[in-house]
Write a protein that holds these residues in place. Sequence first.
Motif, PDB file in Angstrom:
ATOM      1  N   ALA A  99      22.844 -73.442 -36.192  1.00 20.97           N
ATOM      2  CA  ALA A  99      22.183 -72.421 -37.003  1.00 20.97           C
ATOM      3  C   ALA A  99      23.147 -71.298 -37.374  1.00 20.97           C
ATOM      4  O   ALA A  99      23.191 -70.850 -38.525  1.00 20.97           O
ATOM      5  CB  ALA A  99      20.985 -71.860 -36.233  1.00 20.97           C
ATOM      6  N   ARG A 100      23.926 -70.842 -36.407  1.00 19.68           N
ATOM      7  CA  ARG A 100      24.915 -69.796 -36.700  1.00 19.68           C
ATOM      8  C   ARG A 100      25.924 -70.285 -37.743  1.00 19.68           C
ATOM      9  O   ARG A 100      26.263 -69.563 -38.686  1.00 19.68           O
ATOM     10  CB  ARG A 100      25.644 -69.388 -35.424  1.00 19.68           C
ATOM     11  N   GLY A 101      26.382 -71.519 -37.590  1.00 18.91           N
ATOM     12  CA  GLY A 101      27.358 -72.080 -38.516  1.00 18.91           C
ATOM     13  C   GLY A 101      26.834 -72.208 -39.927  1.00 18.91           C
ATOM     14  O   GLY A 101      27.604 -72.140 -40.896  1.00 18.91           O
ATOM     15  N   ALA A 102      25.509 -72.391 -40.069  1.00 12.85           N
ATOM     16  CA  ALA A 102      24.908 -72.565 -41.392  1.00 12.85           C
ATOM     17  C   ALA A 102      24.444 -71.248 -42.000  1.00 12.85           C
ATOM     18  O   ALA A 102      23.894 -71.242 -43.106  1.00 12.85           O
ATOM     19  CB  ALA A 102      23.735 -73.539 -41.299  1.00 12.85           C
ATOM     20  N   GLY A 103      24.631 -70.149 -41.277  1.00 12.57           N
ATOM     21  CA  GLY A 103      24.199 -68.857 -41.797  1.00 12.57           C
ATOM     22  C   GLY A 103      22.697 -68.645 -41.751  1.00 12.57           C
ATOM     23  O   GLY A 103      22.140 -67.870 -42.547  1.00 12.57           O
ATOM     24  N   VAL A 104      22.015 -69.334 -40.826  1.00 14.56           N
ATOM     25  CA  VAL A 104      20.569 -69.146 -40.647  1.00 14.56           C
ATOM     26  C   VAL A 104      20.289 -67.695 -40.248  1.00 14.56           C
ATOM     27  O   VAL A 104      21.051 -67.090 -39.492  1.00 14.56           O
ATOM     28  CB  VAL A 104      20.039 -70.122 -39.563  1.00 14.56           C
ATOM     29  N   LYS A 105      19.185 -67.145 -40.756  1.00 10.17           N
ATOM     30  CA  LYS A 105      18.847 -65.755 -40.442  1.00 10.17           C
ATOM     31  C   LYS A 105      18.324 -65.612 -39.014  1.00 10.17           C
ATOM     32  O   LYS A 105      18.765 -64.739 -38.264  1.00 10.17           O
ATOM     33  CB  LYS A 105      17.810 -65.217 -41.424  1.00 10.17           C
ATOM     34  N   ARG A 106      17.353 -66.463 -38.651  1.00 11.44           N
ATOM     35  CA  ARG A 106      16.744 -66.327 -37.314  1.00 11.44           C
ATOM     36  C   ARG A 106      16.323 -67.668 -36.757  1.00 11.44           C
ATOM     37  O   ARG A 106      15.830 -68.524 -37.488  1.00 11.44           O
ATOM     38  CB  ARG A 106      15.522 -65.397 -37.362  1.00 11.44           C
TER      39      ARG A 106
ATOM     40  N   ARG B 203      26.551 -62.999 -26.609  1.00 10.34           N
ATOM     41  CA  ARG B 203      28.011 -63.103 -26.647  1.00 10.34           C
ATOM     42  C   ARG B 203      28.552 -63.650 -27.960  1.00 10.34           C
ATOM     43  O   ARG B 203      29.573 -63.178 -28.459  1.00 10.34           O
ATOM     44  CB  ARG B 203      28.519 -63.985 -25.492  1.00 10.34           C
ATOM     45  N   GLU B 204      27.868 -64.651 -28.517  1.00  6.35           N
ATOM     46  CA  GLU B 204      28.440 -65.394 -29.635  1.00  6.35           C
ATOM     47  C   GLU B 204      27.534 -65.499 -30.855  1.00  6.35           C
ATOM     48  O   GLU B 204      27.915 -66.112 -31.857  1.00  6.35           O
ATOM     49  CB  GLU B 204      28.803 -66.822 -29.177  1.00  6.35           C
ATOM     50  N   GLY B 205      26.358 -64.912 -30.798  1.00  8.06           N
ATOM     51  CA  GLY B 205      25.389 -65.105 -31.877  1.00  8.06           C
ATOM     52  C   GLY B 205      25.789 -64.493 -33.207  1.00  8.06           C
ATOM     53  O   GLY B 205      25.325 -64.926 -34.256  1.00  8.06           O
ATOM     54  N   GLY B 206      26.636 -63.467 -33.155  1.00  7.18           N
ATOM     55  CA  GLY B 206      27.042 -62.821 -34.396  1.00  7.18           C
ATOM     56  C   GLY B 206      25.850 -62.207 -35.115  1.00  7.18           C
ATOM     57  O   GLY B 206      25.075 -61.454 -34.523  1.00  7.18           O
ATOM     58  N   GLU B 207      25.654 -62.561 -36.384  1.00  9.61           N
ATOM     59  CA  GLU B 207      24.551 -62.004 -37.172  1.00  9.61           C
ATOM     60  C   GLU B 207      23.262 -62.810 -37.022  1.00  9.61           C
ATOM     61  O   GLU B 207      22.227 -62.433 -37.575  1.00  9.61           O
ATOM     62  CB  GLU B 207      24.948 -61.939 -38.650  1.00  9.61           C
TER      63      GLU B 207
END
Length: 350
Positions: A116-123, A177-181
Amino acid sequence: MSSVLVTGGSGFIGAHCILQLLEAGHDVRTTVRSRKRETDVKAMLKAGGANLLSGPGARLRFFEADLEKDAGWAEAVAGCEYVLHVASPLPPHAPKHEDELIVPAREGTLRVLRAARGAGVKRVVVTSSFAAIGYGHKPRTKPFDETDWTDPNSQGLAAYPKSKTVAEMAAWDWWRREGGELEMAVVNPVAVFGPVLGPDYSASILLVQRLMMGQLPGCPKLWFGIVDVRDVADLHLRAMTAAEANGERFLAVAGEAWPMVRMARALRERLGEAAKRVPRRVIPNWMVRLVALRDEAAKLILPELGKVKQMSHAKAERVLGWKPRSNEEAVVATAESLVGLGLLGDYAGK
Protein backbone atom coordinates in the motif's frame (compact mmCIF):
# COMPACT_ATOMS: atom_id res chain seq x y z
CA MET A 1 -15.85 7.78 -5.79
CA SER A 2 -12.69 6.04 -4.61
CA SER A 3 -11.02 2.82 -5.67
CA VAL A 4 -10.80 0.45 -2.69
CA LEU A 5 -9.06 -2.90 -2.26
CA VAL A 6 -10.62 -5.40 0.15
CA THR A 7 -8.25 -8.25 1.01
CA GLY A 8 -9.95 -11.58 1.62
CA GLY A 9 -13.22 -11.02 -0.21
CA SER A 10 -14.23 -14.65 0.35
CA GLY A 11 -14.46 -14.09 4.10
CA PHE A 12 -17.53 -13.24 6.17
CA ILE A 13 -16.48 -9.67 7.02
CA GLY A 14 -14.76 -9.09 3.68
CA ALA A 15 -17.88 -9.91 1.64
CA HIS A 16 -20.02 -7.53 3.71
CA CYS A 17 -17.41 -4.78 3.29
CA ILE A 18 -17.56 -5.28 -0.49
CA LEU A 19 -21.37 -5.05 -0.45
CA GLN A 20 -21.35 -1.75 1.45
CA LEU A 21 -18.55 -0.26 -0.66
CA LEU A 22 -20.40 -1.11 -3.89
CA GLU A 23 -23.61 0.33 -2.47
CA ALA A 24 -21.74 3.54 -1.58
CA GLY A 25 -20.55 3.86 -5.18
CA HIS A 26 -16.88 2.89 -4.86
CA ASP A 27 -14.88 0.95 -7.41
CA VAL A 28 -13.91 -2.22 -5.55
CA ARG A 29 -11.15 -4.75 -5.93
CA THR A 30 -10.73 -7.85 -3.84
CA THR A 31 -8.05 -10.47 -3.43
CA VAL A 32 -8.55 -14.23 -3.39
CA ARG A 33 -5.87 -16.83 -2.81
CA SER A 34 -7.02 -18.63 -5.95
CA ARG A 35 -9.16 -17.44 -8.86
CA LYS A 36 -11.22 -20.58 -8.24
CA ARG A 37 -12.74 -18.69 -5.27
CA GLU A 38 -14.08 -15.94 -7.54
CA THR A 39 -17.26 -17.91 -8.20
CA ASP A 40 -17.81 -18.41 -4.45
CA VAL A 41 -17.40 -14.71 -3.73
CA LYS A 42 -19.81 -13.74 -6.50
CA ALA A 43 -22.39 -16.17 -5.12
CA MET A 44 -22.06 -14.64 -1.65
CA LEU A 45 -22.43 -11.11 -3.00
CA LYS A 46 -25.46 -12.13 -5.04
CA ALA A 47 -27.00 -13.59 -1.87
CA GLY A 48 -26.37 -10.20 -0.29
CA GLY A 49 -28.31 -8.44 -3.05
CA ALA A 50 -25.52 -7.28 -5.36
CA ASN A 51 -26.06 -7.34 -9.13
CA LEU A 52 -22.62 -8.14 -10.53
CA LEU A 53 -23.63 -7.71 -14.17
CA SER A 54 -24.81 -4.10 -14.05
CA GLY A 55 -24.93 -1.14 -11.72
CA PRO A 56 -22.58 -0.98 -8.70
CA GLY A 57 -21.74 -4.68 -8.86
CA ALA A 58 -20.08 -4.28 -12.24
CA ARG A 59 -17.38 -2.21 -10.54
CA LEU A 60 -15.84 -5.24 -8.83
CA ARG A 61 -12.51 -6.72 -9.96
CA PHE A 62 -10.66 -9.78 -8.65
CA PHE A 63 -6.93 -10.23 -8.07
CA GLU A 64 -5.07 -13.36 -7.05
CA ALA A 65 -2.79 -12.74 -4.07
CA ASP A 66 -1.70 -14.83 -1.09
CA LEU A 67 -0.71 -13.28 2.25
CA GLU A 68 2.27 -15.62 2.41
CA LYS A 69 3.65 -14.59 -1.00
CA ASP A 70 4.75 -11.29 -2.57
CA ALA A 71 3.25 -12.04 -5.98
CA GLY A 72 0.10 -10.14 -6.94
CA TRP A 73 0.02 -7.47 -4.26
CA ALA A 74 1.56 -4.64 -6.30
CA GLU A 75 -1.01 -5.20 -9.03
CA ALA A 76 -3.88 -5.45 -6.56
CA VAL A 77 -3.17 -2.12 -4.83
CA ALA A 78 -2.09 -0.12 -7.89
CA GLY A 79 -4.28 2.94 -8.29
CA CYS A 80 -6.21 2.38 -5.04
CA GLU A 81 -6.90 5.20 -2.62
CA TYR A 82 -7.86 2.92 0.26
CA VAL A 83 -7.22 -0.65 1.42
CA LEU A 84 -9.36 -2.63 3.86
CA HIS A 85 -7.06 -5.41 5.05
CA VAL A 86 -9.61 -7.94 6.25
CA ALA A 87 -7.91 -11.18 5.21
CA SER A 88 -6.37 -13.34 7.91
CA PRO A 89 -4.52 -16.60 7.30
CA LEU A 90 -6.18 -19.62 8.85
CA PRO A 91 -4.65 -23.10 8.65
CA PRO A 92 -7.01 -25.97 7.70
CA HIS A 93 -6.36 -27.60 11.09
CA ALA A 94 -5.27 -26.67 14.60
CA PRO A 95 -1.62 -25.62 14.35
CA LYS A 96 0.96 -27.97 15.79
CA HIS A 97 3.05 -24.91 16.60
CA GLU A 98 1.82 -21.37 17.27
CA ASP A 99 4.15 -19.97 14.60
CA GLU A 100 1.95 -21.59 11.95
CA LEU A 101 -0.58 -18.85 12.83
CA ILE A 102 1.64 -16.07 14.15
CA VAL A 103 4.16 -15.78 11.32
CA PRO A 104 1.65 -15.66 8.42
CA ALA A 105 -0.58 -13.20 10.33
CA ARG A 106 2.31 -10.83 11.06
CA GLU A 107 4.09 -11.12 7.72
CA GLY A 108 0.86 -10.98 5.73
CA THR A 109 -0.18 -7.73 7.39
CA LEU A 110 3.25 -6.18 6.80
CA ARG A 111 3.20 -7.38 3.17
CA VAL A 112 -0.09 -5.55 2.56
CA LEU A 113 1.11 -2.39 4.32
CA ARG A 114 4.32 -2.29 2.29
CA ALA A 115 2.43 -2.76 -0.96
CA ALA A 116 0.00 0.00 0.00
CA ARG A 117 2.80 2.43 0.85
CA GLY A 118 4.56 1.59 -2.41
CA ALA A 119 1.40 2.29 -4.42
CA GLY A 120 0.73 5.63 -2.74
CA VAL A 121 -2.45 4.43 -0.99
CA LYS A 122 -3.93 7.09 1.29
CA ARG A 123 -5.10 4.85 4.15
CA VAL A 124 -5.20 1.21 5.20
CA VAL A 125 -7.81 -0.05 7.66
CA VAL A 126 -6.55 -3.23 9.32
CA THR A 127 -9.00 -5.75 10.76
CA SER A 128 -7.57 -6.92 14.06
CA SER A 129 -9.64 -8.46 16.87
CA PHE A 130 -10.74 -8.15 20.49
CA ALA A 131 -8.28 -11.03 20.85
CA ALA A 132 -5.56 -8.35 20.69
CA ILE A 133 -7.20 -6.44 23.54
CA GLY A 134 -8.81 -8.62 26.19
CA TYR A 135 -6.70 -11.71 26.85
CA GLY A 136 -4.00 -12.46 29.40
CA HIS A 137 -5.49 -10.02 31.95
CA LYS A 138 -6.47 -10.59 35.55
CA PRO A 139 -10.25 -10.69 36.23
CA ARG A 140 -11.71 -7.18 36.20
CA THR A 141 -15.05 -5.39 36.15
CA LYS A 142 -13.84 -2.34 34.22
CA PRO A 143 -14.88 -2.59 30.55
CA PHE A 144 -12.09 -3.17 28.04
CA ASP A 145 -11.42 -0.40 25.54
CA GLU A 146 -8.90 0.57 22.87
CA THR A 147 -6.21 1.42 25.41
CA ASP A 148 -5.97 -2.22 26.50
CA TRP A 149 -3.64 -4.78 24.93
CA THR A 150 -3.37 -8.53 25.23
CA ASP A 151 0.04 -9.49 26.59
CA PRO A 152 1.47 -11.82 23.90
CA ASN A 153 3.87 -13.26 26.50
CA SER A 154 1.22 -14.15 29.08
CA GLN A 155 1.34 -17.74 30.20
CA GLY A 156 -1.11 -20.11 28.56
CA LEU A 157 -2.19 -17.67 25.83
CA ALA A 158 -3.62 -19.61 22.88
CA ALA A 159 -2.14 -19.30 19.39
CA TYR A 160 -5.04 -17.32 17.89
CA PRO A 161 -5.11 -14.34 20.31
CA LYS A 162 -1.32 -14.32 20.29
CA SER A 163 -1.26 -14.17 16.47
CA LYS A 164 -3.76 -11.28 16.34
CA THR A 165 -1.84 -9.37 19.02
CA VAL A 166 1.57 -9.86 17.44
CA ALA A 167 0.23 -8.94 13.98
CA GLU A 168 -1.42 -5.72 15.18
CA MET A 169 1.58 -4.69 17.27
CA ALA A 170 3.84 -5.29 14.26
CA ALA A 171 1.55 -3.19 12.08
CA TRP A 172 1.63 -0.20 14.44
CA ASP A 173 5.39 -0.50 14.91
CA TRP A 174 6.00 -0.63 11.15
CA TRP A 175 3.59 2.26 10.49
CA ARG A 176 5.29 4.54 13.03
CA ARG A 177 8.77 3.72 11.72
CA GLU A 178 8.28 3.22 7.99
CA GLY A 179 4.74 4.23 7.05
CA GLY A 180 5.71 7.61 5.67
CA GLU A 181 2.58 9.39 4.40
CA LEU A 182 0.45 6.24 4.57
CA GLU A 183 -2.42 6.59 7.06
CA MET A 184 -3.68 3.65 9.14
CA ALA A 185 -6.61 2.75 11.38
CA VAL A 186 -7.50 -0.55 13.07
CA VAL A 187 -10.87 -2.18 13.80
CA ASN A 188 -11.05 -4.75 16.64
CA PRO A 189 -14.28 -6.79 16.45
CA VAL A 190 -15.52 -9.14 19.14
CA ALA A 191 -17.46 -12.29 18.11
CA VAL A 192 -19.06 -11.41 14.76
CA PHE A 193 -22.62 -12.54 14.02
CA GLY A 194 -25.24 -11.39 11.51
CA PRO A 195 -26.50 -12.44 8.06
CA VAL A 196 -24.57 -15.31 6.51
CA LEU A 197 -24.10 -15.07 2.73
CA GLY A 198 -22.93 -18.64 2.08
CA PRO A 199 -21.46 -21.79 3.62
CA ASP A 200 -18.03 -20.22 4.29
CA TYR A 201 -18.28 -18.65 7.73
CA SER A 202 -16.56 -18.11 11.06
CA ALA A 203 -16.53 -19.97 14.38
CA SER A 204 -19.12 -17.60 15.88
CA ILE A 205 -21.58 -18.53 13.13
CA LEU A 206 -20.82 -22.19 13.69
CA LEU A 207 -21.87 -21.71 17.33
CA VAL A 208 -25.33 -20.48 16.31
CA GLN A 209 -25.60 -23.27 13.74
CA ARG A 210 -24.81 -25.92 16.37
CA LEU A 211 -27.30 -24.38 18.80
CA MET A 212 -30.04 -24.37 16.15
CA MET A 213 -29.28 -27.96 15.11
CA GLY A 214 -29.41 -29.23 18.69
CA GLN A 215 -25.81 -30.42 18.54
CA LEU A 216 -24.98 -29.01 21.98
CA PRO A 217 -26.43 -30.73 25.07
CA GLY A 218 -26.52 -27.40 26.87
CA CYS A 219 -24.82 -24.04 27.22
CA PRO A 220 -21.41 -23.82 28.90
CA LYS A 221 -20.83 -20.81 31.15
CA LEU A 222 -19.29 -18.72 28.38
CA TRP A 223 -19.83 -15.02 27.78
CA PHE A 224 -19.51 -13.33 24.40
CA GLY A 225 -19.04 -9.80 23.21
CA ILE A 226 -21.36 -9.57 20.20
CA VAL A 227 -21.41 -7.43 17.06
CA ASP A 228 -23.28 -7.65 13.75
CA VAL A 229 -21.14 -8.11 10.63
CA ARG A 230 -23.05 -5.28 8.91
CA ASP A 231 -21.94 -2.93 11.67
CA VAL A 232 -18.35 -4.19 11.47
CA ALA A 233 -18.35 -3.37 7.75
CA ASP A 234 -19.89 0.03 8.46
CA LEU A 235 -17.18 0.78 11.01
CA HIS A 236 -14.51 -0.12 8.44
CA LEU A 237 -15.99 2.35 5.96
CA ARG A 238 -16.19 5.09 8.59
CA ALA A 239 -12.58 4.44 9.69
CA MET A 240 -11.55 4.51 6.03
CA THR A 241 -12.61 8.09 5.34
CA ALA A 242 -12.88 9.99 8.64
CA ALA A 243 -9.88 12.27 9.22
CA GLU A 244 -10.15 11.63 12.96
CA ALA A 245 -9.64 7.87 12.50
CA ASN A 246 -6.03 8.09 11.34
CA GLY A 247 -3.69 6.48 13.87
CA GLU A 248 -6.57 5.10 15.95
CA ARG A 249 -7.99 1.68 16.82
CA PHE A 250 -11.72 1.07 17.31
CA LEU A 251 -13.36 -1.69 19.35
CA ALA A 252 -16.40 -3.10 17.52
CA VAL A 253 -18.91 -4.39 20.07
CA ALA A 254 -22.67 -3.82 20.30
CA GLY A 255 -23.35 -3.85 24.04
CA GLU A 256 -22.77 -5.82 27.20
CA ALA A 257 -21.41 -9.35 26.97
CA TRP A 258 -24.04 -12.07 26.82
CA PRO A 259 -23.85 -15.57 28.32
CA MET A 260 -24.46 -18.33 25.80
CA VAL A 261 -27.70 -19.25 27.54
CA ARG A 262 -29.00 -15.72 26.82
CA MET A 263 -28.19 -16.19 23.14
CA ALA A 264 -30.07 -19.48 23.19
CA ARG A 265 -33.10 -17.83 24.78
CA ALA A 266 -33.15 -15.10 22.14
CA LEU A 267 -33.13 -17.72 19.39
CA ARG A 268 -36.03 -19.64 20.92
CA GLU A 269 -38.08 -16.50 21.58
CA ARG A 270 -37.63 -15.02 18.11
CA LEU A 271 -37.54 -18.07 15.84
CA GLY A 272 -40.14 -20.25 17.51
CA GLU A 273 -40.53 -23.68 15.90
CA ALA A 274 -37.33 -23.31 13.85
CA ALA A 275 -35.38 -23.08 17.13
CA LYS A 276 -37.08 -25.97 18.94
CA ARG A 277 -33.77 -27.86 19.24
CA VAL A 278 -31.90 -24.98 20.90
CA PRO A 279 -30.86 -26.15 24.41
CA ARG A 280 -32.28 -24.58 27.57
CA ARG A 281 -30.00 -25.82 30.31
CA VAL A 282 -26.62 -24.56 31.48
CA ILE A 283 -23.78 -27.09 31.58
CA PRO A 284 -21.76 -26.92 34.82
CA ASN A 285 -18.04 -26.28 34.51
CA TRP A 286 -17.06 -29.67 35.92
CA MET A 287 -18.97 -31.39 33.11
CA VAL A 288 -17.24 -29.29 30.43
CA ARG A 289 -13.85 -30.20 31.95
CA LEU A 290 -14.82 -33.86 31.88
CA VAL A 291 -15.81 -33.66 28.20
CA ALA A 292 -12.56 -31.80 27.46
CA LEU A 293 -10.57 -34.89 28.40
CA ARG A 294 -11.60 -36.42 25.05
CA ASP A 295 -12.88 -33.44 23.02
CA GLU A 296 -10.42 -30.90 21.58
CA ALA A 297 -13.13 -28.29 20.95
CA ALA A 298 -14.20 -28.42 24.59
CA LYS A 299 -10.57 -28.23 25.69
CA LEU A 300 -10.11 -24.94 23.81
CA ILE A 301 -12.85 -23.15 25.77
CA LEU A 302 -11.68 -24.19 29.24
CA PRO A 303 -9.61 -21.02 29.90
CA GLU A 304 -12.68 -18.83 29.24
CA LEU A 305 -15.21 -20.69 31.39
CA GLY A 306 -16.95 -18.30 33.76
CA LYS A 307 -15.01 -15.24 32.59
CA VAL A 308 -17.18 -12.17 32.02
CA LYS A 309 -15.44 -9.50 29.93
CA GLN A 310 -17.32 -6.29 29.33
CA MET A 311 -16.26 -3.96 26.51
CA SER A 312 -17.01 -0.41 25.42
CA HIS A 313 -17.73 1.01 21.96
CA ALA A 314 -17.80 4.58 23.30
CA LYS A 315 -14.82 5.64 21.19
CA ALA A 316 -16.30 4.46 17.89
CA GLU A 317 -19.58 6.18 18.75
CA ARG A 318 -17.89 9.41 19.85
CA VAL A 319 -15.30 9.73 17.09
CA LEU A 320 -17.10 8.13 14.13
CA GLY A 321 -20.80 8.35 15.02
CA TRP A 322 -21.07 4.55 14.93
CA LYS A 323 -24.33 3.07 16.27
CA PRO A 324 -24.43 -0.75 16.18
CA ARG A 325 -27.46 -3.03 16.14
CA SER A 326 -28.42 -4.84 19.34
CA ASN A 327 -27.01 -8.18 20.46
CA GLU A 328 -30.36 -9.81 19.87
CA GLU A 329 -30.68 -8.52 16.31
CA ALA A 330 -27.19 -9.77 15.44
CA VAL A 331 -27.74 -13.27 16.86
CA VAL A 332 -31.24 -13.68 15.41
CA ALA A 333 -30.15 -12.44 11.97
CA THR A 334 -27.48 -15.16 11.98
CA ALA A 335 -30.02 -17.91 12.57
CA GLU A 336 -32.56 -16.49 10.11
CA SER A 337 -29.95 -16.44 7.34
CA LEU A 338 -28.87 -20.01 8.14
CA VAL A 339 -32.50 -21.09 7.82
CA GLY A 340 -33.02 -19.06 4.65
CA LEU A 341 -29.96 -20.51 2.92
CA GLY A 342 -30.80 -24.08 3.94
CA LEU A 343 -27.62 -24.39 6.03
CA LEU A 344 -29.32 -26.23 8.89
CA GLY A 345 -30.11 -29.31 6.83
CA ASP A 346 -33.26 -31.07 8.04
CA TYR A 347 -32.99 -29.69 11.55
CA ALA A 348 -34.79 -26.34 11.35
CA GLY A 349 -38.28 -26.67 12.79
CA LYS A 350 -38.27 -30.47 12.78
